[in-house]
Write a protein that holds these residues in place. Structure first.
Motif, PDB file in Angstrom:
ATOM      1  N   ALA A   4       0.895  -1.084  -0.075  1.00 22.10           N
ATOM      2  CA  ALA A   4       0.096   0.037   0.007  1.00 22.10           C
ATOM      3  C   ALA A   4       0.865   1.087   0.035  1.00 22.10           C
ATOM      4  CB  ALA A   4      -0.729   0.038   1.203  1.00 22.10           C
TER       5      ALA A   4
ATOM      6  N   SER B  68       2.324   1.664  -3.470  1.00 19.19           N
ATOM      7  CA  SER B  68       1.299   2.141  -4.540  1.00 19.19           C
ATOM      8  C   SER B  68       1.219   3.422  -4.158  1.00 19.19           C
ATOM      9  CB  SER B  68       0.192   1.166  -4.573  1.00 19.19           C
ATOM     10  OG  SER B  68      -0.475   1.215  -3.413  1.00 19.19           O
ATOM     11  N   LYS B  69       1.155   3.883  -3.168  1.00 23.23           N
ATOM     12  CA  LYS B  69       0.586   5.370  -2.900  1.00 23.23           C
ATOM     13  C   LYS B  69       1.870   6.268  -3.302  1.00 23.23           C
ATOM     14  CE  LYS B  69      -2.582   5.306   0.637  1.00 23.23           C
ATOM     15  NZ  LYS B  69      -3.083   5.616   2.103  1.00 23.23           N
ATOM     16  N   GLN B  70       3.116   5.813  -3.243  1.00 21.07           N
ATOM     17  CA  GLN B  70       4.133   6.606  -3.668  1.00 21.07           C
ATOM     18  C   GLN B  70       4.318   6.557  -5.205  1.00 21.07           C
ATOM     19  OE1 GLN B  70       7.582   4.672  -1.737  1.00 21.07           O
ATOM     20  NE2 GLN B  70       7.288   5.973   0.102  1.00 21.07           N
TER      21      GLN B  70
ATOM     22  N   GLU C  79      -0.560   5.326  -7.660  1.00 22.33           N
ATOM     23  CA  GLU C  79      -1.605   4.464  -7.977  1.00 22.33           C
ATOM     24  C   GLU C  79      -2.823   4.639  -7.084  1.00 22.33           C
ATOM     25  OE1 GLU C  79      -0.031   0.589  -7.838  1.00 22.33           O
ATOM     26  OE2 GLU C  79       1.470   0.996  -9.388  1.00 22.33           O
ATOM     27  N   ARG C  80      -4.138   4.238  -7.663  1.00 24.81           N
ATOM     28  CA  ARG C  80      -5.364   4.298  -6.663  1.00 24.81           C
ATOM     29  C   ARG C  80      -5.286   3.256  -5.493  1.00 24.81           C
ATOM     30  NH1 ARG C  80     -10.271   6.217  -9.700  1.00 24.81           N
ATOM     31  NH2 ARG C  80     -10.121   8.421  -9.216  1.00 24.81           N
TER      32      ARG C  80
ATOM     33  N   SER D 261       3.087  -3.687  -7.360  1.00 25.51           N
ATOM     34  CA  SER D 261       3.419  -3.252  -6.083  1.00 25.51           C
ATOM     35  C   SER D 261       3.681  -4.448  -5.091  1.00 25.51           C
ATOM     36  CB  SER D 261       2.523  -2.244  -5.398  1.00 25.51           C
ATOM     37  OG  SER D 261       1.161  -2.706  -5.391  1.00 25.51           O
TER      38      SER D 261
END
Length: 78
Positions: A49, A52-54, A57-58, A64
């Motif tokens: 998570a 993916s945030k870095q 991505e949603r 990831s």
């Protein structure tokens, strides 16, 4: 699932672990394996998570998860 029904045969899990490790196993080894698995999955999802945030991505993608899997596996290597 009916009350009192087991999710998996504990004796079978113990036999498999004993065959692979060639050591005696404790009474609650299956519970310890399950708890280690849950901690691993929690770590994997949390790291994925963050990754993916870095990356902007949603949600969590397979990419990831594959990216953080080696680090998560190295933390749980016994």
């Amino acid at each position: 699932m009916a009350a009192g029904q087991k999710l998996y045969p504990r004796a079978t899990v113990k036999k498999i672990v004993k065959a692979h490790s060639k050591c005696n196993v404790s009474k609650n080894v299956d519970v310890m394996i399950f708890l280690d698995y849950v901690l691993f999955m929690q770590t994997l999802v949390k790291e994925a998570a963050i990754d993916s945030k870095q990356a902007g991505e949603r949600g969590i993608s397979a990419k990831s998860i594959q990216k953080v899997a080696p680090d998560a596996l190295s933390k749980f290597k016994g």
